[in-house]
Scaffold this motif. Structure first.
Motif, PDB file in Angstrom:
ATOM      1  N   PRO A 195      73.501 -45.077  32.246  1.00 22.32           N
ATOM      2  CA  PRO A 195      72.305 -45.100  31.392  1.00 22.32           C
ATOM      3  C   PRO A 195      72.685 -44.735  29.954  1.00 22.32           C
ATOM      4  CG  PRO A 195      72.015 -43.678  33.344  1.00 22.32           C
ATOM      5  CD  PRO A 195      73.481 -43.937  33.174  1.00 22.32           C
ATOM      6  N   ILE A 196      72.250 -45.533  28.998  1.00 20.96           N
ATOM      7  CA  ILE A 196      72.523 -45.278  27.584  1.00 20.96           C
ATOM      8  C   ILE A 196      71.277 -44.642  26.968  1.00 20.96           C
ATOM      9  CG2 ILE A 196      73.107 -46.266  25.354  1.00 20.96           C
ATOM     10  CD1 ILE A 196      75.384 -46.554  27.256  1.00 20.96           C
ATOM     11  N   PRO A 197      71.355 -43.394  26.514  1.00 21.59           N
ATOM     12  CA  PRO A 197      70.172 -42.743  25.926  1.00 21.59           C
ATOM     13  C   PRO A 197      69.705 -43.456  24.666  1.00 21.59           C
ATOM     14  CG  PRO A 197      71.861 -41.122  26.483  1.00 21.59           C
ATOM     15  CD  PRO A 197      72.504 -42.476  26.597  1.00 21.59           C
ATOM     16  N   PRO A 198      68.402 -43.548  24.447  1.00 23.32           N
ATOM     17  CA  PRO A 198      67.887 -44.241  23.257  1.00 23.32           C
ATOM     18  C   PRO A 198      68.208 -43.515  21.963  1.00 23.32           C
ATOM     19  CG  PRO A 198      66.105 -43.153  24.461  1.00 23.32           C
ATOM     20  CD  PRO A 198      67.320 -43.062  25.321  1.00 23.32           C
ATOM     21  N   PHE A 199      68.550 -42.224  22.031  1.00 31.71           N
ATOM     22  CA  PHE A 199      68.861 -41.481  20.816  1.00 31.71           C
ATOM     23  C   PHE A 199      70.324 -41.596  20.402  1.00 31.71           C
ATOM     24  CE2 PHE A 199      68.642 -38.556  24.482  1.00 31.71           C
ATOM     25  CZ  PHE A 199      69.973 -38.179  24.585  1.00 31.71           C
ATOM     26  N   PHE A 200      71.130 -42.314  21.176  1.00 30.15           N
ATOM     27  CA  PHE A 200      72.524 -42.526  20.786  1.00 30.15           C
ATOM     28  C   PHE A 200      72.582 -43.385  19.519  1.00 30.15           C
ATOM     29  CE2 PHE A 200      75.771 -41.928  24.468  1.00 30.15           C
ATOM     30  CZ  PHE A 200      75.409 -40.590  24.558  1.00 30.15           C
ATOM     31  N   THR A 201      73.526 -43.060  18.652  1.00 33.46           N
ATOM     32  CA  THR A 201      73.782 -43.928  17.508  1.00 33.46           C
ATOM     33  C   THR A 201      74.459 -45.204  18.009  1.00 33.46           C
ATOM     34  OG1 THR A 201      75.985 -43.019  17.099  1.00 33.46           O
ATOM     35  CG2 THR A 201      74.112 -41.895  16.035  1.00 33.46           C
ATOM     36  N   GLU A 202      74.516 -46.223  17.150  1.00 38.69           N
ATOM     37  CA  GLU A 202      75.173 -47.463  17.550  1.00 38.69           C
ATOM     38  C   GLU A 202      76.641 -47.221  17.865  1.00 38.69           C
ATOM     39  OE1 GLU A 202      75.805 -51.249  18.731  1.00 38.69           O
ATOM     40  OE2 GLU A 202      73.874 -50.243  18.347  1.00 38.69           O
ATOM     41  N   ALA A 203      77.274 -46.323  17.105  1.00 36.63           N
ATOM     42  CA  ALA A 203      78.686 -46.011  17.361  1.00 36.63           C
ATOM     43  C   ALA A 203      78.848 -45.322  18.716  1.00 36.63           C
ATOM     44  CB  ALA A 203      79.239 -45.123  16.244  1.00 36.63           C
ATOM     45  N   GLN A 204      77.955 -44.406  19.047  1.00 34.73           N
ATOM     46  CA  GLN A 204      78.021 -43.732  20.341  1.00 34.73           C
ATOM     47  C   GLN A 204      77.742 -44.712  21.475  1.00 34.73           C
ATOM     48  OE1 GLN A 204      75.159 -40.589  19.585  1.00 34.73           O
ATOM     49  NE2 GLN A 204      76.793 -39.061  19.455  1.00 34.73           N
ATOM     50  N   ARG A 205      76.837 -45.624  21.241  1.00 33.55           N
ATOM     51  CA  ARG A 205      76.528 -46.638  22.255  1.00 33.55           C
ATOM     52  C   ARG A 205      77.749 -47.508  22.543  1.00 33.55           C
ATOM     53  NH1 ARG A 205      74.581 -51.953  22.180  1.00 33.55           N
ATOM     54  NH2 ARG A 205      73.068 -52.471  23.809  1.00 33.55           N
ATOM     55  N   ARG A 206      78.410 -47.967  21.479  1.00 30.73           N
ATOM     56  CA  ARG A 206      79.606 -48.792  21.669  1.00 30.73           C
ATOM     57  C   ARG A 206      80.708 -48.002  22.367  1.00 30.73           C
ATOM     58  NH1 ARG A 206      78.570 -50.307  16.246  1.00 30.73           N
ATOM     59  NH2 ARG A 206      80.308 -48.965  15.582  1.00 30.73           N
ATOM     60  N   ALA A 225      75.623 -50.965  32.766  1.00 25.64           N
ATOM     61  CA  ALA A 225      74.912 -50.131  31.802  1.00 25.64           C
ATOM     62  C   ALA A 225      73.465 -50.581  31.715  1.00 25.64           C
ATOM     63  CB  ALA A 225      75.573 -50.220  30.427  1.00 25.64           C
ATOM     64  N   ILE A 226      72.578 -49.627  31.392  1.00 22.96           N
ATOM     65  CA  ILE A 226      71.165 -49.948  31.259  1.00 22.96           C
ATOM     66  C   ILE A 226      70.648 -49.359  29.954  1.00 22.96           C
ATOM     67  CG2 ILE A 226      70.516 -47.939  32.674  1.00 22.96           C
ATOM     68  CD1 ILE A 226      68.074 -49.563  33.610  1.00 22.96           C
ATOM     69  N   THR A 227      69.977 -50.193  29.164  1.00 22.14           N
ATOM     70  CA  THR A 227      69.391 -49.759  27.895  1.00 22.14           C
ATOM     71  C   THR A 227      67.907 -50.101  27.825  1.00 22.14           C
ATOM     72  OG1 THR A 227      70.116 -51.840  26.875  1.00 22.14           O
ATOM     73  CG2 THR A 227      71.559 -49.932  26.610  1.00 22.14           C
ATOM     74  N   MET A 228      67.290 -50.348  28.957  1.00 19.14           N
ATOM     75  CA  MET A 228      65.867 -50.669  29.012  1.00 19.14           C
ATOM     76  C   MET A 228      65.019 -49.481  28.557  1.00 19.14           C
ATOM     77  SD  MET A 228      65.823 -52.462  32.789  1.00 19.14           S
ATOM     78  CE  MET A 228      64.017 -52.497  32.845  1.00 19.14           C
ATOM     79  N   ILE A 229      63.814 -49.788  28.069  1.00 17.33           N
ATOM     80  CA  ILE A 229      62.880 -48.703  27.765  1.00 17.33           C
ATOM     81  C   ILE A 229      62.387 -48.115  29.084  1.00 17.33           C
ATOM     82  CG2 ILE A 229      62.143 -49.743  25.594  1.00 17.33           C
ATOM     83  CD1 ILE A 229      59.544 -50.590  26.999  1.00 17.33           C
ATOM     84  N   ASP A 230      61.903 -46.891  29.026  1.00 18.48           N
ATOM     85  CA  ASP A 230      61.452 -46.211  30.235  1.00 18.48           C
ATOM     86  C   ASP A 230      60.268 -46.933  30.868  1.00 18.48           C
ATOM     87  OD1 ASP A 230      63.359 -44.409  29.559  1.00 18.48           O
ATOM     88  OD2 ASP A 230      61.999 -42.756  29.108  1.00 18.48           O
ATOM     89  N   SER A 231      60.401 -47.222  32.158  1.00 16.29           N
ATOM     90  CA  SER A 231      59.365 -47.937  32.894  1.00 16.29           C
ATOM     91  C   SER A 231      59.676 -47.842  34.377  1.00 16.29           C
ATOM     92  CB  SER A 231      59.335 -49.417  32.478  1.00 16.29           C
ATOM     93  OG  SER A 231      60.532 -50.063  32.912  1.00 16.29           O
ATOM     94  N   PRO A 232      58.724 -48.197  35.258  1.00 12.78           N
ATOM     95  CA  PRO A 232      59.038 -48.263  36.682  1.00 12.78           C
ATOM     96  C   PRO A 232      60.205 -49.201  36.981  1.00 12.78           C
ATOM     97  CG  PRO A 232      56.669 -48.216  36.394  1.00 12.78           C
ATOM     98  CD  PRO A 232      57.268 -48.346  35.012  1.00 12.78           C
ATOM     99  N   ALA A 233      60.358 -50.277  36.195  1.00 13.06           N
ATOM    100  CA  ALA A 233      61.457 -51.221  36.421  1.00 13.06           C
ATOM    101  C   ALA A 233      62.805 -50.539  36.217  1.00 13.06           C
ATOM    102  CB  ALA A 233      61.319 -52.425  35.493  1.00 13.06           C
ATOM    103  N   TRP A 234      62.884 -49.575  35.313  1.00 15.58           N
ATOM    104  CA  TRP A 234      64.117 -48.814  35.088  1.00 15.58           C
ATOM    105  C   TRP A 234      64.495 -48.072  36.367  1.00 15.58           C
ATOM    106  CZ3 TRP A 234      67.127 -44.634  35.111  1.00 15.58           C
ATOM    107  CH2 TRP A 234      68.051 -44.391  34.099  1.00 15.58           C
ATOM    108  N   ILE A 235      63.509 -47.447  36.989  1.00 13.77           N
ATOM    109  CA  ILE A 235      63.760 -46.690  38.218  1.00 13.77           C
ATOM    110  C   ILE A 235      64.178 -47.620  39.350  1.00 13.77           C
ATOM    111  CG2 ILE A 235      62.779 -45.080  39.900  1.00 13.77           C
ATOM    112  CD1 ILE A 235      63.120 -43.933  37.097  1.00 13.77           C
TER     113      ILE A 235
END
Length: 473
Positions: free
Chosen positions: A81-92, A56-66
């Motif tokens: 990829p875990i979207p940043p707009f997911f709630t903590e419950a959705q992330r888990r 899984a990846i939760t990094m902020i958007d950057s060239p390193a993500w790509i």
């Protein structure tokens, strides 16, 4: 048509010094990008060999993500990829549901073990993307590398391999941006500027203007906010808009202002884009012609059925990964038609269709698009199945002007599709409060559950004499 199973071969065929990725203080040419991807793949193979499972990846958007994503692709490590707009419950839920054994976040030199046991998933899964549909718990869609490669290659074929610069505006964890934005740019030999962007109009405009972007991808609300800035974007040549219904008036305003916006259509289960209008082939009211690889047809009831290509399956689905577990053809849930020239038109969602108390069928997306064309209305959700008049929950930019905005939208609608009762929402629809998907679609069940009971006492029905009295919370 180029194939991305040789993605690095294609990337490596571009001049090594040509800019490939920029942003967040980084600038990578195509040669350096290839080298970094190979090194990343080597390190990931070692981790994957020990435990298997998904990363899984939760990094902020950057060239390193790509770089990380391409490294996973090369190393054949399934990526979540875990979207940043997911709630903590959705992330888990996503981490557990996918059996994500490894997690890479910002500030980590290498992925860390999560302690989550790997789970079975369809053979050939390269990427797991979670739908942002109408349910509280998102579903994991398993996609193969060949499928994603075909989508990106097909877009290059349709749009042309033109030099330019793509500016990411949606999160990289959103499949649309990831495949139709980044992967298409790299296949075409363009540069991709990758960095987080605030979602207000001035920030979106500044991101496009400062990067001198020639292409971008927007959802309708972002386009609406961008147009509110009223400044030119002379470098922009192609802006795709999708993810939700787009009001025709919004597209017309964009074109009148010199912003080259073109509506498209897709879904996660089909690897993102299915159809898109282009500068060379565009038709008002349509979502464009099908991509070269897509095979679909409308069923007898109008539902769009995809014959090719389709996902491998959903995580946790019985028989996931086995032949026949994904229906063929696949029912999209969207209703539409194809005209004689091959342009696809959407009329609504099969499960969303409302049947009024007078027996008239109304697609709420149609009514919502007219409401959203009014500057005073930021968000709207329409319901009223079995009711004499439709109801709407509205997020207004100006509460004082909301009533007039509803009246103006109603003037463009037939009697049976007009909003008779409405109220102002307590707060905007957002992914955080569970009322909005990541691509900007309202979560209808959640919004209706919160507001529907308030209508009998707190909103007034438009009467037959035209006396309109609106309830406001």
């Amino acid at each position: 048509m180029p194939r991305m199973s040789g993605l690095l071969d294609i990337i490596g065929s571009h001049p090594a010094s040509r800019p490939a990725l920029e942003g967040m203080g980084m600038l990578l040419g195509y040669g350096e990008l290839c080298e970094q991807v190979k090194r990343k793949a080597d390190s990931l193979r070692g981790l994957h060999a020990r435990t298997g499972g998904v990363m899984a990846i939760t990094m902020i958007d950057s060239p390193a993500w790509i770089v990380t994503q391409l490294g996973c692709l090369l190393a054949e490590v399934p990526l979540l990829p875990i979207p940043p707009f997911f709630t903590e419950a959705q992330r888990r839920h996503a981490l557990q549901d996918a059996g994500a054994a490894w997690l890479l976040d910002d500030g980590q030199a290498a992925p860390v073990a999560t302690g989550i046991s790997p789970r079975p998933f369809p053979a050939g899964t390269s990427l797991i993307t979670y739908t942002s549909g109408s349910t509280r718990t998102p579903k994991g869609v398993c996609l193969g590398a060949d499928h994603l490669e075909t989508v990106a290659s097909s877009l290059v074929e349709l749009l042309g391999a033109q030099a330019g610069k793509h500016r990411t505006l949606l999160p990289l964890a959103v499949l649309l941006e990831n495949i139709a934005g980044v992967h298409v740019s790299l296949l075409a030999g363009a540069c991709c500027h990758v960095a987080p962007v605030a979602q207000d109009g001035p920030s979106i405009w500044q991101a496009l203007e400062s990067s001198q972007a020639t292409t971008c991808i927007l959802v309708p609300e972002m386009l609406k906010r961008l147009l509110s800035v009223r400044k030119p974007l002379p470098h922009l040549r192609f802006a795709a808009v999708g993810g939700a219904k787009v009001a025709p008036a919004l597209l017309e305003e964009a074109h009148a202002r010199g912003i080259p916006v073109f509506e498209g259509y897709g879904l996660s289960e089909a690897g993102s884009v299915i159809a898109v209008n282009t500068p060379e082939a565009s038709r008002r009211g349509s979502v464009g012609r099908l991509l070269p690889h897509v095979r679909l047809h409308p069923a007898s009831d109008g539902e769009i059925m995809i014959e090719h290509p389709r996902m491998l399956g959903y995580l946790g689905a019985e028989g996931s990964g086995e032949a026949g577990c994904v229906p063929n053809p696949y029912p999209t849930g969207d209703l539409g038609r194809i005209d004689g020239d091959g342009f696809l038109y959407l009329t609504g969602r099969a499960k969303n269709v409302l049947i009024t108390g007078f027996g008239r069928n109304v697609f709420p997306e149609w009514v919502e698009s007219e409401l959203l064309a009014e500057p005073a209305i930021a968000q709207a959700m329409v319901f009223g199945d079995g009711e004499a008049a439709l109801m709407a929950v509205i997020v207004a930019r100006s509460a004082a002007e909301a009533g007039r905005a509803v009246e103006q939208a109603n003037l463009r609608l037939p009697d049976y599709a007009r909003v008779g009762r409405w109220l102002l929402a307590d707060e905007p629809f957002t992914p955080q409060n569970g009322q909005l998907t990541g691509t900007g679609r309202p979560k209808r069940d959640a919004i209706a559950a919160r507001y529907q009971s308030r209508f009998p006492n707190e909103a007034k029905l438009t009467n037959e004499t035209g006396d309109r009295r609106h309830g406001v919370l």
